[in-house]
Write a protein that holds these residues in place. Structure first.
Motif, PDB file in Angstrom:
ATOM      1  N   GLY A 177       8.625  16.410  36.308  1.00  0.00           N
ATOM      2  CA  GLY A 177      10.237  16.484  36.119  1.00  0.00           C
ATOM      3  C   GLY A 177      10.946  17.120  37.254  1.00  0.00           C
ATOM      4  O   GLY A 177      10.341  17.763  38.138  1.00  0.00           O
ATOM      5  N   GLN A 178      12.224  17.641  37.003  1.00  0.00           N
ATOM      6  CA  GLN A 178      13.078  17.968  38.285  1.00  0.00           C
ATOM      7  C   GLN A 178      12.824  19.524  38.501  1.00  0.00           C
ATOM      8  O   GLN A 178      12.686  20.207  39.692  1.00  0.00           O
ATOM      9  CB  GLN A 178      14.543  17.886  37.773  1.00  0.00           C
ATOM     10  CG  GLN A 178      15.571  18.529  38.798  1.00  0.00           C
ATOM     11  CD  GLN A 178      15.534  17.752  40.001  1.00  0.00           C
ATOM     12  OE1 GLN A 178      15.011  16.371  40.196  1.00  0.00           O
ATOM     13  NE2 GLN A 178      16.050  18.384  41.248  1.00  0.00           N
ATOM     14  N   GLN A 179      12.408  19.956  37.318  1.00  0.00           N
ATOM     15  CA  GLN A 179      12.232  21.677  37.405  1.00  0.00           C
ATOM     16  C   GLN A 179      10.870  21.910  38.366  1.00  0.00           C
ATOM     17  O   GLN A 179      10.885  22.907  39.152  1.00  0.00           O
ATOM     18  CB  GLN A 179      11.827  22.392  36.121  1.00  0.00           C
ATOM     19  CG  GLN A 179      11.690  23.825  36.203  1.00  0.00           C
ATOM     20  CD  GLN A 179      11.543  24.396  34.649  1.00  0.00           C
ATOM     21  OE1 GLN A 179      11.476  23.627  33.679  1.00  0.00           O
ATOM     22  NE2 GLN A 179      11.451  25.818  34.633  1.00  0.00           N
ATOM     23  N   TYR A 180       9.967  21.134  38.233  1.00  0.00           N
ATOM     24  CA  TYR A 180       8.763  21.189  39.097  1.00  0.00           C
ATOM     25  C   TYR A 180       9.139  21.007  40.711  1.00  0.00           C
ATOM     26  O   TYR A 180       8.792  21.636  41.678  1.00  0.00           O
ATOM     27  CB  TYR A 180       7.564  20.297  39.057  1.00  0.00           C
ATOM     28  CG  TYR A 180       6.492  20.213  39.836  1.00  0.00           C
ATOM     29  CD1 TYR A 180       5.521  21.198  39.509  1.00  0.00           C
ATOM     30  CD2 TYR A 180       6.355  19.286  40.867  1.00  0.00           C
ATOM     31  CE1 TYR A 180       4.409  21.232  40.638  1.00  0.00           C
ATOM     32  CE2 TYR A 180       5.264  19.289  41.860  1.00  0.00           C
ATOM     33  CZ  TYR A 180       4.510  20.263  41.647  1.00  0.00           C
ATOM     34  OH  TYR A 180       3.502  20.339  42.433  1.00  0.00           O
ATOM     35  N   LYS A 181      10.065  19.872  40.931  1.00  0.00           N
ATOM     36  CA  LYS A 181      10.554  19.787  42.251  1.00  0.00           C
ATOM     37  C   LYS A 181      11.410  20.898  42.876  1.00  0.00           C
ATOM     38  O   LYS A 181      11.031  21.498  44.114  1.00  0.00           O
ATOM     39  CB  LYS A 181      11.574  18.661  42.458  1.00  0.00           C
ATOM     40  CG  LYS A 181      10.970  17.279  41.935  1.00  0.00           C
ATOM     41  CD  LYS A 181      12.033  16.121  42.199  1.00  0.00           C
ATOM     42  CE  LYS A 181      11.393  14.785  41.807  1.00  0.00           C
ATOM     43  NZ  LYS A 181      12.231  13.707  41.951  1.00  0.00           N
TER      44      LYS A 181
END
Length: 354
Positions: A177-181
């Protein structure tokens, strides 16, 4: 892209400019850094403490130039990634390793140069074994920080504005997901840029301050007050120039990455400006891998003579090279006291007659 503002690959200027630029980076980087490694391997009198860090820089730059540049140079030439998942992992990991080795080594080198200039009489405490251990620890740390790229980089499909399916190399797994990015981008910004830059800036400010104060209070002896004053001001300007180079090479890429992954509407607002900034940051980050030998050529007289000998076949005799290096013995305490003001961020120590 959703807004479809970009023309086809064949109509974009970067399709033709980036490969030519990367070919130059590859040629200059291999010749320059390869020559540095050859100089260290063949000349024992060049293996000083600061030069050990420079060797580490050269090896890190060679790693990304050989393992990364040939593949990443096609990102703006071919619309789809053609090399498969293994090359994707190799390219991303070696790039992170090289950046880590570069910024951490520059930080260690700035600390070593600060100690050598501020307290030259005790600079012999920075022994070669300690320097080798530090350089090895830097490589271990850089490899550890590059593990996520080595493990999670993959070839990911995407759909273009014309509904064609293409593939690109991405260090961000879709399932995370976006949080990992955002976490990865922020950690890289702090670990590879802001953190080291703050430390380097502190050392440089303290170094410049010491040079300024010592210039005012220096008695007119040994080399003479005017000559030492000019030398100290030259070192301060030289140090500042390397800080500016560091900022220029990595700031555009980090600005784009932070904007693209943290701004909510970045995907829809990606226009010509951000596209240009992305390509500029991308190229500058790799230009950094070939700029160190060029800087050394213009800064260090001894390195310049070795470069002329190996690259340009200039007739500089081995006796003259040895004479230039051994004019001031490396272990001379008195010479360290006289010439410590001439030490700089990238050059060999002045005790070896830069």
């Amino acid at each position: 892209l959703r807004n479809g503002f970009l023309p086809p690959y064949s109509e974009r200027p970067e399709t033709y400019i980036v490969p030519v630029l990367f070919a130059i980076i590859f040629l200059v980087g291999v010749l320059g850094n390869g020559t540095l490694v050859l100089i260290f391997a063949r000349h024992k009198n060049m293996r000083s403490v600061p030069n050990t860090y420079i060797l580490s820089l050269a090896l890190g730059d060679l790693l990304v130039i050989i393992c990364g540049v040939p593949f990443t140079s096609t990102l703006y030439t071919l619309e789809s990634w053609p090399y498969g998942p293994h090359i994707c992992k190799l390219s991303e990991a070696t790039r992170d390793i090289s950046i880590g080795v570069s910024v951490f080594t520059l930080t260690a080198l700035s600390a070593e140069r600060y100690c050598a200039i501020v307290n030259p009489i005790r600079s012999h405490i920075s022994s070669k074994p300690l320097t080798i251990v530090t350089a090895f620890a830097i490589w271990v740390l850089a490899i550890i920080l590059a593990l996520p790229s080595a493990l999670f980089s993959h070839v990911q499909p995407a759909t273009t504005a014309s509904n064609d399916t293409i593939y690109f190399c991405s260090p961000f797994p879709i399932e995370y997901g976006q949080q990992y990015k955002q976490t990865v981008v922020l950690c890289k910004f702090l670990a590879y840029y802001l953190g080291p830059l703050c430390v380097i800036a502190c050392f440089y400010i303290l170094m410049a301050r010491h040079l300024e104060l010592s210039t005012r209070n220096m008695p007119g002896e040994l080399l003479g007050q005017s000559s030492q004053s000019r030398a100290r001001k030259k070192v301060a300007k030289m140090v500042l120039s390397f800080v500016i180079i560091f900022i220029i090479c990595f700031l555009p890429l980090h600005i784009f990455e932070m904007w693209y992954h943290f701004y909510p509407d970045s995907y829809d607002n990606y226009d010509n400006f951000w596209h240009f900034l992305r390509i500029t940051g991308f190229c500058l980050s790799f230009i950094n891998s070939c700029i160190n030998p060029i800087a050394l050529y213009f800064i260090s007289g001894v390195f310049r003579k070795h470069f002329n000998r190996y690259l340009f076949c200039c007739c500089t005799s081995r006796r003259q090279l040895q004479h230039d290096v051994t004019l001031v013995p490396f272990n001379s305490t008195s010479c360290r006291r006289q010439h410590s003001v001439l030490t700089s961020h990238f050059t060999i120590s002045q005790e070896e007659k830069t």
